[in-house]
Design a protein around this motif. Structure first.
Motif, mmCIF file in Angstrom:
data_model
loop_
_atom_site.group_PDB
_atom_site.id
_atom_site.type_symbol
_atom_site.label_atom_id
_atom_site.label_comp_id
_atom_site.label_asym_id
_atom_site.label_seq_id
_atom_site.Cartn_x
_atom_site.Cartn_y
_atom_site.Cartn_z
ATOM 1 N N UNK A 109 0.816 -1.223 0.000
ATOM 2 C CA UNK A 109 0.000 0.000 0.000
ATOM 3 C C UNK A 109 0.845 1.266 0.000
ATOM 4 N N UNK A 110 1.895 1.281 0.782
ATOM 5 C CA UNK A 110 2.690 2.513 0.903
ATOM 6 C C UNK A 110 3.670 2.646 -0.264
ATOM 7 N N UNK A 111 4.397 1.586 -0.548
ATOM 8 C CA UNK A 111 5.413 1.654 -1.601
ATOM 9 C C UNK A 111 4.797 1.851 -2.986
ATOM 10 N N UNK A 112 3.647 1.195 -3.232
ATOM 11 C CA UNK A 112 3.142 1.085 -4.598
ATOM 12 C C UNK A 112 1.945 1.978 -4.916
ATOM 13 N N UNK A 113 1.427 2.694 -3.940
ATOM 14 C CA UNK A 113 0.227 3.497 -4.215
ATOM 15 C C UNK A 113 0.537 4.574 -5.251
ATOM 16 N N UNK A 114 1.776 5.058 -5.223
ATOM 17 C CA UNK A 114 2.209 6.088 -6.172
ATOM 18 C C UNK A 114 3.713 5.951 -6.340
#
Ligand SMILES: [Zn+2]
Length: 278
Positions: A109-114
């Motif tokens: 969620x944190x690494x890949x959200x943007x």
């Protein structure tokens, strides 16, 4: 890479709803700005399997994604990776399945959200959403105008050669309300009106644009199996290429090689579908 193209995938829109309710897209077919064909989804006609086939050009029987519960990093070359090999810049504004299929899985969620990764072999600029908690009562989808704006921002900021946008709004609405009702008339009209102002802007910025869906939905809002309501959707194309006659049926596996051929990128030998634009 000189050429630029955007693929807009509006999840779960049966052919008849595009034809009946997307007045801006249909108006551009009448005025000659757009060409329109019929697009047949692979089997199973379930979202994740279709996303994988749209971008790899191989069937679910080859890439192995059997449905939404079986999402993993795919092994085959895909549109993003081939554009990167040809020196192009790629971007995606989409459900997180797209990041998992074509960049890395599982989704963090944190690494890949943007992410902005200029050296990536696949997706350089990603903006994702997971729809975690999605159900009949709570769709968990972003506003579509926010998604269209985000793609436009990526094009302007990073000079994308290939950008892909995917939105689940109408698929979720269709599962909830089915397709022949006031709620869907309104939802499709809103989508058409939100999308329409972006198309001339993208064209003015030098992009060819394809608007389509991954699959249709039947009278009970279902898809995954065989049948024209579940498998058939429309495909609209804005650009200088010439395609077959209006309403010719295009197989889903033809999309990836056609996009790569428009961009001047190499077609991997796994993509066997016939290129439909010259
Ligand atoms: Zn879908």
């Amino acid at each position: 890479m000189d050429r630029k193209l955007l693929l807009i995938i509006i999840d779960g829109v049966p052919l008849r709803n595009f034809r009946r309710l997307f007045g801006n897209l249909e108006g551009w077919v009448d005025s000659g700005e757009a060409q329109r064909w019929v697009h047949r989804a692979v089997l199973p006609s379930i979202s994740a399997s279709c996303y994988a086939s749209i971008h790899t050009g191989v069937s679910p029987q080859v890439h192995g994604c059997t449905g939404n519960g079986n999402v993993f990093r795919l092994a085959q070359p895909d549109v993003f990776s081939q554009v990167r090999k040809a020196g192009g810049v790629t971007g995606a504004v989409a459900h997180s399945f797209w990041s998992e299929f074509f960049n890395r899985a599982p989704f963090d969620y944190v690494r890949d959200i943007e992410y902005d990764e200029p050296e990536s072999d696949t997706i350089n600029h990603g903006r994702f959403h997971t729809m975690t908690g999605y159900g009949l009562i709570n769709q968990m989808t972003p506003s579509d105008v926010d998604l269209f704006a985000t793609l436009t921002m990526l094009c302007q900021r990073y000079g994308l050669n290939y950008g892909m946008l995917h939105t689940c709004t109408l698929d979720s609405m269709g599962h909830r309300f089915f397709h022949d009702c006031q709620e869907m008339d309104h939802a499709c009209a809103v989508m058409d009106e939100m999308l329409a102002p972006f198309i001339p802007k993208w064209r003015a910025a030098g992009y060819e644009v394809i608007v389509t869906a991954d699959h249709g939905q039947d009278e009970r809002g279902h898809h995954g199996g065989r049948g024209d309501l579940q498998q058939l959707t429309a495909m609209y194309y804005f650009g200088e290429g010439r395609g077959p006659e209006r309403d010719t049926e295009i197989d889903q596996l033809q999309l990836a090689p056609t996009i790569l051929s428009r961009l001047g990128a190499e077609l991997p030998e796994t993509m066997r579908g016939e290129v439909f634009l010259t």
